[in-house]
Design a protein around this motif. Structure first.
Motif: not given
Length: 447
Positions: A25-32, A101-109
């Motif tokens: 998730f941090e890598a994706a935020v950095e790219k954004a 956040g800093k602990d990563g990403l959690d979502f439901k679909a």
């Protein structure tokens, strides 16, 4: 592991909880951040030069989360669906962000999946095949059509006009002694006996010769489209310029050589008989296939999501639109001519779409039950067939169609061939009512 949990929440609806580790998730935020930073202005920094921590402090820590989530979502969903062993169909997805956040990403679909399907009795189905017969009259009728297509028009000078002739005329129409709009033409070609003109008009040209000038007296029909002329008497002043008749070529060996690759009438007739036989055999086989398809569709047991039908209608409508475009028309023009709206057109496509969806589900289930798995050779042969059909290189086809998708199509085709091989094909026409008990016995004995 991206899949945290998978739970069925309704018929053909599953809720997946997906987690993305902190590093990813941090890598994706950095790219954004790197993609957006060139357009970001922070006081004290040149545009696009502010460090990420300053941007996040100024705009909020979550400024880049949306783009990061959007970039991760497709692949993470694909991985989770595969891990859950589900097959997703194109339908609404209910998304719920649990945490980011800093602990990563959690979502439901929550997604819609293909239905669970069951099918029984697909072996030993009964179908009827019409006996194919080709008579001498069939051959002669086709030969006459070829003769008609190769006819020519010749000028007639030694007789009066008769029905079947094409006459070239001038005409000038009067109602109550006055010309009316649309009632005049010069050098007009009219086939006598075609019923193209007002009743009685063509009959009064019959019997006249080239060069004749004469009056034609008629009465407009009461329901004539031009209301100001409906039911009124009219006089047309007519001049007959030319009479032409259709001249048919004599059917002999020379004619056959001109219209075909054969040298004699007998050879050509034999070929006509074969072509008619082949066409009728193909039609009879198609009728058998359609009977078997109808029965397979009736055997499907499943709660099918409405979205599968709607998606199929969308596909059929796209194909229909492409065909219209090939004819120089678009869907809007088609609706204008037919008086239909989009909803009406969709309803016209619905019965066939539902049949196609059910058939595909039936055959996929049969392929599963029969453990039908196409070989690498089957897949390569199908790629080659497609490439030859579209006149392109095999590698181009492979880039367009994944091997997995092609394998499924081949398995479905093989499943239908299995149904046909196990079917009982009787000669004749299908009876109006079928004894389902007898068919069930046939199915059981075939198994």
């Amino acid at each position: 592991m991206s899949l945290k949990s998978s739970n069925k929440v309704d018929t053909n609806r599953y809720q997946l909880e997906i987690t993305v580790d902190a590093e990813t998730f941090e890598a994706a935020v950095e790219k954004a951040y790197k993609r957006q930073n060139k357009n970001i202005t922070i006081p004290g920094f040149r545009k696009g030069k502010a460090p990420r921590k300053f941007v996040e402090k100024y705009y909020g820590e979550q400024i880049f989360y949306e783009e990061a989530i959007n970039s991760l979502y497709p692949q993470e969903m694909e991985n989770a669906i595969r891990e859950a062993g589900l097959v997703m169909i194109d339908d609404k997805v209910d998304f719920e962000l649990v945490s980011a956040g800093k602990d990563g990403l959690d979502f439901k679909a929550t997604i819609t999946t293909k239905p669970e399907v069951s099918i029984e009795g697909y072996k030993g189905l009964t179908a009827w095949k019409k006996k194919v017969e080709v008579t001498d009259k069939d051959v002669e009728d086709e030969l006459a059509r070829v003769q008609e297509r190769n006819s020519r028009m010749v000028t007639v000078e030694d007789r009066e006009a008769q029905n079947g002739d094409i006459v070239e005329i001038d005409f000038d129409g009067y109602v109550d002694g006055k010309r009316f709009e649309g009632g005049k033409a010069e050098n007009y070609n009219l086939t006598l006996g075609s019923g193209q003109f007002i009743p009685g008009f063509e009959d009064q040209i019959v019997g006249h010769k080239t060069g004749d000038e004469f009056d034609v007296n008629v009465k407009f029909p009461e329901d004539y489209q031009a209301k100001d002329l409906a039911g009124k008497d009219a006089v047309f002043k007519v001049k007959l310029h030319e009479i032409k008749k259709k001249e048919l070529p004599e059917i002999d060996d020379d004619f056959v050589k001109d219209v075909s690759e054969f040298n004699t009438v007998d050879e050509y007739k034999a070929d006509i008989r074969k072509r008619i036989t082949d066409a009728r055999e193909a039609a009879a086989d198609d009728a058998v296939d359609n009977q078997l398809i109808d029965k397979l569709v009736g055997l499907v047991q499943a709660e099918i999501p409405q979205a599968m039908y709607e998606n199929r209608i969308d596909e059929d409508l796209r194909d229909f639109s492409y065909r219209l475009q090939a004819q120089g028309m678009n869907i809007e023009t088609y609706m204008k001519y037919t008086g239909l709206d989009k909803d009406s057109i969709r309803e016209q496509f619905r019965p066939q779409a539902e049949r196609q969806v059910k058939l595909r589900l039936a055959l996929e289930k049969i392929a599963e039950l029969e453990e039908i798995k196409p070989s690498e050779e089957d897949i390569e042969n199908e790629y080659k067939k497609l490439a030859d059909g579209y006149h392109v290189e095999v590698d181009k086809v492979k880039k367009l169609i994944p091997a997995e998708d092609l394998s499924k199509d081949i398995a479905v085709e093989k499943a239908f061939n299995l149904v046909k091989d196990k079917a009982v094909i009787a000669e004749g026409e299908p009876p109006k009512t079928e004894d389902s008990a007898d068919e069930k016995k046939e199915a059981e004995s075939a198994e």
